[in-house]
Design an enzyme around this catalytic site. Structure first.
Site, PDB file in Angstrom:
ATOM      1  N   HIS A   1     -33.223   7.380  26.908  1.00  0.00           N
ATOM      2  CA  HIS A   1     -32.100   6.760  26.986  1.00  0.00           C
ATOM      3  C   HIS A   1     -30.962   7.527  26.096  1.00  0.00           C
ATOM      4  O   HIS A   1     -29.714   7.147  26.066  1.00  0.00           O
ATOM      5  CB  HIS A   1     -32.188   5.460  26.132  1.00  0.00           C
ATOM      6  CG  HIS A   1     -32.736   4.335  26.930  1.00  0.00           C
ATOM      7  ND1 HIS A   1     -33.856   4.372  27.639  1.00  0.00           N
ATOM      8  CD2 HIS A   1     -32.184   2.962  27.469  1.00  0.00           C
ATOM      9  CE1 HIS A   1     -34.348   2.952  28.250  1.00  0.00           C
ATOM     10  NE2 HIS A   1     -33.069   2.411  28.246  1.00  0.00           N
TER      11      HIS A   1
ATOM     12  N   GLU B   1     -54.243  -4.332  11.185  1.00  0.00           N
ATOM     13  CA  GLU B   1     -55.525  -4.660  11.754  1.00  0.00           C
ATOM     14  C   GLU B   1     -56.363  -3.455  12.071  1.00  0.00           C
ATOM     15  O   GLU B   1     -57.100  -3.469  12.982  1.00  0.00           O
ATOM     16  CB  GLU B   1     -55.393  -5.553  12.872  1.00  0.00           C
ATOM     17  CG  GLU B   1     -54.753  -7.006  12.604  1.00  0.00           C
ATOM     18  CD  GLU B   1     -55.093  -8.223  13.618  1.00  0.00           C
ATOM     19  OE1 GLU B   1     -56.228  -8.234  14.285  1.00  0.00           O
ATOM     20  OE2 GLU B   1     -54.157  -8.925  13.723  1.00  0.00           O
TER      21      GLU B   1
END
Ligand SMILES: Cc1cc2nc3c(=O)[nH]c(=O)nc-3n(C[C@H](O)[C@H](O)[C@H](O)COP(=O)(O)OP(=O)(O)OC[C@H]3O[C@@H](n4cnc5c(N)ncnc54)[C@H](O)[C@@H]3O)c2cc1C
Length: 382
Positions: A341, A366
């Site tokens: 981009h 986690e």
């Protein structure tokens, strides 16, 4: 061996994909910019039954499986990760411990609200002084008559401070095991309990439309009956919850990685440089091909882990592999999507800017990537 989704799973994937495009995409950038929690999106996800996906109907669930939850997370994260992590944490960290380890009374009291999305729950394991090493837990709970008295604090707890948060389950030291190690137990603390304080939200790099707080417990008293499962089972409980949760986080990471492919493909066809779309250049084509390759292989890894889990087979190593690979791939794809981009990739109005900010936490939450490697090595016998 059949890698195709069942008709039910395919239908779910399509309906969540439509929802993400039609209901999440148009409004999420503003929530992200303003750091506001998307209550309306959560309400709609509740109506769709997403919070109840992997739970039996007798508790108010949809009667689906954990793989269904993973598919929904992947499709949501393809558009936005704050919304996806809100669902992931609500189900796999919030409701799941109560479903797996709760008494009939605890399930009857909490699950209907949590599975409908009317209420959210948080899971408080991490503390300001310890995350990967849960043995370092300092929060203590002492039984005083028929009440637990909790003192300590928890850090970075997702979904713990929304207007609809009903409870957090917290791990606490409740004694000493015969071998001298800490006895850890899990206790339900309803929101609003005196002595339970929720700090203002953190200023985060990403996941800006998700809810994360530090929690303090200062002589916080809850009934003895709020113990979740047996006393001293806290360690085994959160290991189980985190093993499953890793598959869900891997699915979320695959969604982000695929979202990077979606956005890059679109942009490569539109953006002109040197008289033609940048997608005509092989350098850009190879980047996008590599991104697709990575999203695809990471998807296979989480499908494998989920299939083993649902078959009742050991899945610890496969879940760690899926989480480690998918989070690496998410970071790689977010970096490349931003590159494709150009300057616009650095502007917050483009989804890839959000993907870039949201990718890094996937290598941390986690279980960090180092922890996943420790799990894999241990499972290999080292
Ligand atoms: C936005 C967000 C949301 C979160 N949501 C929740 C939640 O809902 N509930 C919850 O309980 N927690 C939550 N967490 C906490 C998250 O799970 C922890 O941050 C993570 O597990 C790492 O723990 P730590 O931050 O204490 O890092 P540490 O454990 O201090 O690790 C620091 C570094 O040392 C490395 N390290 C540690 N030990 C070893 C070792 N033995 N060998 C090699 N390297 C090692 C780690 O990999 C890491 O790179 C959240 C975090 C964030 C940022």
């Amino acid at each position: 061996m059949d890698f195709r989704l069942s008709e039910e799973h395919e239908a779910l994937r399509e309906s969540v994909r439509d929802f993400a495009r039609e209901a999440v995409a148009p409004v999420i950038a503003e929530h992200y910019e303003r750091h506001t929690f998307p209550y309306e999106i959560v309400r709609q996800m509740g109506k769709m039954g997403l919070f109840g996906l992997p739970f039996p109907e007798e508790h108010g669930g949809m009667g689906g499986d954990y793989f269904a939850l993973c598919l929904a997370l992947e499709e949501l994260a393809r558009v936005d990760s704050s919304v996806a992590i809100t669902l992931e944490a609500a189900v796999s960290l919030g409701a799941m411990p109560i479903f797996r380890f709760g008494t009939a009374e605890q399930k009857a009291r909490w699950l209907p609200k949590l599975l409908s999305g009317e209420a959210l729950a948080g899971f408080g394991l991490t503390e300001p002084g310890t995350g990967s090493d849960a043995g370092g837990t300092q929060t203590r709970a002492v039984l005083d008559g028929d009440e637990w008295v909790i003192n300590g604090s928890k850090a970075f707890i997702t979904n713990s401070g929304t207007d609809i948060t009903a409870l957090v389950t917290v791990t606490a030291v409740t004694g000493t095991n015969p071998d001298g190690s800490k006895e850890l137990s899990t206790i339900i603390v309803p929101s609003g309990t005196p002595g339970f304080t929720v700090a203002p939200g953190y200023s985060k790099v990403g996941w800006n439309a998700s809810d994360t707080h530090e929690l303090t417990f200062d002589d916080c008293r809850v009934p003895a009956g709020n113990l979740l499962g047996a006393r001293g089972r806290g360690f085994a409980q959160f290991l189980r919850i985190l093993d499953e949760g890793r598959i869900a986080i891997a699915a979320l990471a695959v969604g982000l990685a695929q979202g990077c492919v979606d956005e890059s493909l679109k942009y490569a066809k539109e953006r002109q440089a040197f008289g033609q779309p940048i997608g005509n250049y092989q350098a850009i084509q190879f980047k996008i091909a590599d991104m697709e390759l990575k999203a695809h292989t990471a998807r296979l890894a989480y499908h494998d882990a989920a299939a083993r889990m649902l078959a009742g087979e050991p899945f610890k190593r496969q879940a760690a592999i899926a989480k480690l690979h998918a989070s690496t791939v998410a970071v790689d794809n977010a970096r490349e999507a931003t590159q494709i981009h150009g300057g616009y990739g650095f502007m917050n109005e483009y989804p890839v800017a959000r993907f870039w900010r949201d990718s890094k936490i996937l290598e941390i939450g986690e279980g960090t990537s180092e922890v996943q490697r420790m799990i894999i090595a241990r499972d290999l016998g080292l």
